[in-house]
Write a protein that holds these residues in place. Structure first.
Motif, short mmCIF file in Angstrom:
data_model
loop_
_atom_site.label_atom_id
_atom_site.label_comp_id
_atom_site.label_asym_id
_atom_site.label_seq_id
_atom_site.Cartn_x
_atom_site.Cartn_y
_atom_site.Cartn_z
N SER A 10 52.10 111.25 26.96
CA SER A 10 53.39 111.15 27.92
C SER A 10 52.99 110.74 29.18
CB SER A 10 54.12 112.52 27.97
OG SER A 10 54.81 112.63 28.86
N LYS A 11 53.95 110.06 29.58
CA LYS A 11 53.81 109.60 31.14
C LYS A 11 55.09 110.07 32.05
CE LYS A 11 52.09 105.57 33.82
NZ LYS A 11 53.05 105.40 34.94
N SER A 34 59.81 109.89 28.27
CA SER A 34 58.99 110.86 27.76
C SER A 34 59.51 112.06 27.69
CB SER A 34 57.69 111.08 28.94
OG SER A 34 56.92 109.97 28.70
N THR A 35 60.50 112.43 28.80
CA THR A 35 61.23 113.69 29.14
C THR A 35 62.05 113.59 27.74
OG1 THR A 35 61.34 113.23 31.29
CG2 THR A 35 62.90 114.91 30.52
N LYS A 36 62.87 112.99 27.36
CA LYS A 36 63.73 113.08 26.14
C LYS A 36 62.94 113.35 24.80
CE LYS A 36 66.72 109.95 24.88
NZ LYS A 36 67.43 108.57 24.53
N ALA A 37 61.80 112.78 24.56
CA ALA A 37 60.95 113.00 23.45
C ALA A 37 60.30 114.58 23.65
CB ALA A 37 59.86 112.19 23.56
N PHE A 49 54.80 104.57 26.63
CA PHE A 49 54.84 105.84 26.59
C PHE A 49 56.44 106.64 26.39
CE2 PHE A 49 51.00 105.21 29.00
CZ PHE A 49 49.98 105.61 27.92
N PRO A 50 56.57 107.68 25.79
CA PRO A 50 55.44 108.40 25.08
C PRO A 50 54.90 107.67 23.86
CG PRO A 50 57.62 109.18 24.52
CD PRO A 50 58.10 108.08 25.38
N ASP A 73 61.86 106.20 18.41
CA ASP A 73 61.64 106.31 17.07
C ASP A 73 61.84 107.83 16.79
OD1 ASP A 73 60.40 103.41 16.54
OD2 ASP A 73 58.99 104.33 18.14
N LEU A 74 61.20 108.81 17.54
CA LEU A 74 61.48 110.12 17.15
C LEU A 74 63.00 110.55 16.99
CD1 LEU A 74 59.13 112.33 17.37
CD2 LEU A 74 60.18 113.01 19.42
#
Length: 201
Positions: free
Chosen positions: A107-108, A120-123, A163-164, A178-179
């Motif tokens: 994550s960044k 990154s926050t959403k993932a 990222f992520p 993708d997640l």
């Protein structure tokens, strides 16, 4: 009477067996001299460990190890670099990765100093809803001095440059979009369970 008939037949078969010149097919020994001790050891140990597992072992280690600037991240890196002084027991290292860190998220969290990376926050928020055990291992790359090396290595190994970057049992799942797509398709929970994780939504 049957015994009288069978005995000569059996004797004749034995005679033919020993009379016929039996021989093994010739062995092809060409190239035998090119087999080294290292090749034999690698054949006995099984297929080589993929580099992604070396990187995952490196970043999940408990110490603060960083990649040296002498490493070329654009080229394949020898697994000994990723050991960082650990024993070259990859069977044990990979078992630990499967059991303790099946899901690793690179994550960044920040795009700039004061701007959060929404992807990154959403993932990470999505993963929190699954209440996974073991929990995902989050690697905040921009908190590392070698983050630029990690980014280049990940891009080379996973063909995912942003990222992520989410890795499940050594396989790249992709990023935040993708997640979310996998979840919408109803596949994500099963993937976590197949990786040996407990899902407690």
């Amino acid at each position: 009477r049957r015994r009288i008939i069978l005995i000569p037949v059996l004797l004749f078969a034995i005679f033919l067996f020993f009379k016929t010149p039996w021989s093994l097919p010739p062995l092809n020994l060409s190239g035998i001299s090119s087999i080294s001790r290292a090749n034999i050891v690698s054949l006995v140990k099984g297929p080589p460990v993929e580099e992604i597992y070396g990187l995952l072992h490196f970043v999940t280690s408990d110490d603060d190890r960083m990649l040296s600037h002498s490493v070329d991240p654009a080229a394949p890196i020898d697994l000994s670099v990723y050991l960082g002084g650990d024993q070259p027991d990859w069977k044990s290292h990979m078992r630990k990765l499967r059991e303790e860190y099946p899901l690793i998220v690179f994550s960044k969290p920040h795009v700039h100093v004061l701007v959060l990376c929404r992807f990154s926050t959403k993932a990470k928020k999505l993963l929190e809803t699954y209440n996974l055990s073991p929990p995902p291992k989050i690697i905040e790359v921009d908190l590392r001095d070698d983050w630029d090396f990690i980014k280049l290595i990940l891009t080379r190994l996973t063909e995912h440059s942003t990222f992520p970057n989410i890795i499940l049992n050594g396989q790249e799942l992709g990023g935040s979009d993708d997640l979310h797509t996998l979840r919408a398709q109803g596949k994500l929970k099963k993937m976590f369970e197949n990786a040996g994780m407990m899902v407690r939504e």
